[in-house]
Design an enzyme around this catalytic site. Structure first.
Site, PDB file in Angstrom:
ATOM      1  N   CYS A 180     -16.470  39.773 115.345  1.00  0.00           N
ATOM      2  CA  CYS A 180     -15.850  38.636 114.579  1.00  0.00           C
ATOM      3  C   CYS A 180     -14.650  39.308 113.631  1.00  0.00           C
ATOM      4  CB  CYS A 180     -16.804  38.039 113.850  1.00  0.00           C
ATOM      5  SG  CYS A 180     -18.399  37.086 114.659  1.00  0.00           S
ATOM      6  N   CYS A 319     -27.377  44.262  83.853  1.00  0.00           N
ATOM      7  CA  CYS A 319     -26.627  43.214  84.324  1.00  0.00           C
ATOM      8  C   CYS A 319     -27.207  42.004  83.807  1.00  0.00           C
ATOM      9  CB  CYS A 319     -26.455  43.215  85.977  1.00  0.00           C
ATOM     10  SG  CYS A 319     -28.038  43.081  86.746  1.00  0.00           S
TER      11      CYS A 319
END
Lengths: 359, 77
Positions: A180, A319
């Site tokens: 792809c 985070c």
């Protein structure tokens, strides 16, 4: 449980069928175009244990078809990013992530921990590896493959049925069949084919209908045509897969799914001295934790800013939820920057801890 | 006899058609491949399977059906 009501009220499934789904363990190889819809539907269906293996990170060109991801996870490992999304969809199931490459060394041992293997890979090398490891681990393999506007689905190694090698005995020459990323793909195509794979997984678990074993279903998105081709079992070809055994490490040693990323709690972190805090959130993410005086290095830019990391100090990375910080540590490990830890807690919990305990 | 050959995936691009009719006087799939290789030399280096009556064949399978499909493997995912 009302979550699965639309399943359990089907007389063909009922609570008994739903229990089978809850007890099933499914491993999805590749969280890309095919893997995303597979994971989405299997998570929704309540598969008890889902494994996701993918070494790759989310990039912008994935978003056209890889439906589990958005701009907020660009640069993050796909297995980890997928888990983040899927846990929001269904937090009652177990999701194991393996942010690493599938290899001859780890495949068989990993497959043995699951009941069904789903192939969502994007290259022949891995497809043959997945097939042979499925034969060796004696697991059914739900296969899907796509090319531009066309797709193929089948179930291999199911109840002594044919394998991928019975269909295509040997891998094509490298580069002879484009994938792809080289040639493009219609975004909805992997959605259709991946959803068909999820359907086959559920049929196997529920023992419903006719499993697509011994048949290759071919679909053309442009003509809406489907063709079903009969695949004959070839013992000789299966044998070839088995003969590859020496290339595999088949010792059923405990597969390392803890990904050896060192994690610590914020409490433990403060026990160390000489710390460098690193905030890997994007610059607009709040709240900032200024009292830690962190270096701001968004995960997507981390690899370009390795010079800002202090090799003399213990790196403590945080985070918003404790997930990207793990990816960050694995990136640092890749660059041989050791002595780095991911904080288990997210930003809000870190602030709460600081407010309660002082720094 | 007249055969209808269907091409899938990149084989349709290589032959520039999804299907076509060809005249075939050989016996088995191997003979049929020779005919097709003569027409499309680039087919020689491609991997594909031949199906007749929606069933995969080997080189030795006798060609009995009038509808034949050529199917390549798909890498993408």
């Amino acid at each position: 449980m009302s979550r699965y009501n639309r399943h359990t009220i089907l007389s063909e499934i009922g609570q008994q069928g739903q229990d089978k789904i809850s007890n099933a363990k499914v491993l999805v190889i590749g969280a890309g175009g095919l893997g995303c819809p597979v994971l989405q539907y299997l998570t929704g269906a309540g598969i008890g244990t889902l494994g996701i293996i993918d070494f790759d990170v989310v990039s912008e060109s994935n978003l056209q078809r890889q439906v589990l991801f958005g701009t907020s996870v660009l640069g993050i490992n796909k297995a980890i990013a997928a888990k983040e999304r899927l846990e929001d969809l269904n937090n009652t199931i177990t999701i194991n992530t393996y942010p690493k490459r599938l290899t001859h060394k780890n495949a068989v041992a990993l497959f043995k921990n699951y009941d069904i293997i789903v192939d969502g890979t994007d290259n022949f090398e891995t497809r043959y590896l997945v097939n042979d490891a499925s034969i060796l681990a004696e697991k059914p393999l739900v296969y899907g493959g796509i090319y531009k506007f066309e797709g193929q689905v089948s179930v291999f190694n199911y109840k002594e049925g044919p394998s991928y090698r019975c269909l295509f005995p040997t891998p094509p020459e490298k580069g002879s069949v484009p994938n792809c990323s080289e040639i493009g793909v219609l975004g909805v195509l992997p959605g259709i084919i991946g959803t068909m794979q999820a359907n086959e997984v559920l049929k196997i678990i529920l023992e419903l209908g006719n499993v697509l074993s011994g048949k290759l279903l071919y679909y053309n998105a442009l003509t809406a045509q489907t063709t079903s081709l009969k695949i004959n079992k070839s013992e000789a070809e299966i044998e070839k897969g088995l003969n590859n055994k020496p290339f595999f490490n088949t010792l059923s040693e405990e597969f390392d799914c803890t990904i050896s990323i060192p994690e610590i709690s914020i409490k433990e972190a403060f026990k160390n001295i000489n710390l460098q805090f690193i905030d890997v959130r994007e610059s607009d993410e709040q709240p900032k934790i200024t009292s830690l005086n962190p270096v701001y290095l968004p995960l997507s830019e981390l690899e370009n800013n390795l010079d800002k990391i202090d090799s003399e100090k213990t790196k403590v990375i945080f985070c918003q939820a404790g997930i990207r910080s793990k990816s960050a540590v694995s990136i640092l490990q890749k660059h041989r920057i050791n002595n780095s830890y991911s904080i288990k807690e997210g930003a809000l919990e870190i602030i709460e801890f600081i407010n309660n305990n002082g720094k | 006899m007249k055969l209808t050959i269907k091409y899938f995936g990149l084989l349709a691009e290589l032959t520039q058609c999804n299907e076509e009719e060809i005249e075939f006087s050989g016996a088995n799939v191997s003979d049929l491949k020779d005919v097709l290789f003569q027409k499309y030399e680039a087919l020689k280096i491609k991997d594909f399977q031949v199906a007749q009556n929606n069933e995969l064949t080997t080189n030795k399978t006798t060609v009995t059906a009038t509808e034949i499909a050529l199917l390549p493997p798909f890498a993408g995912g």
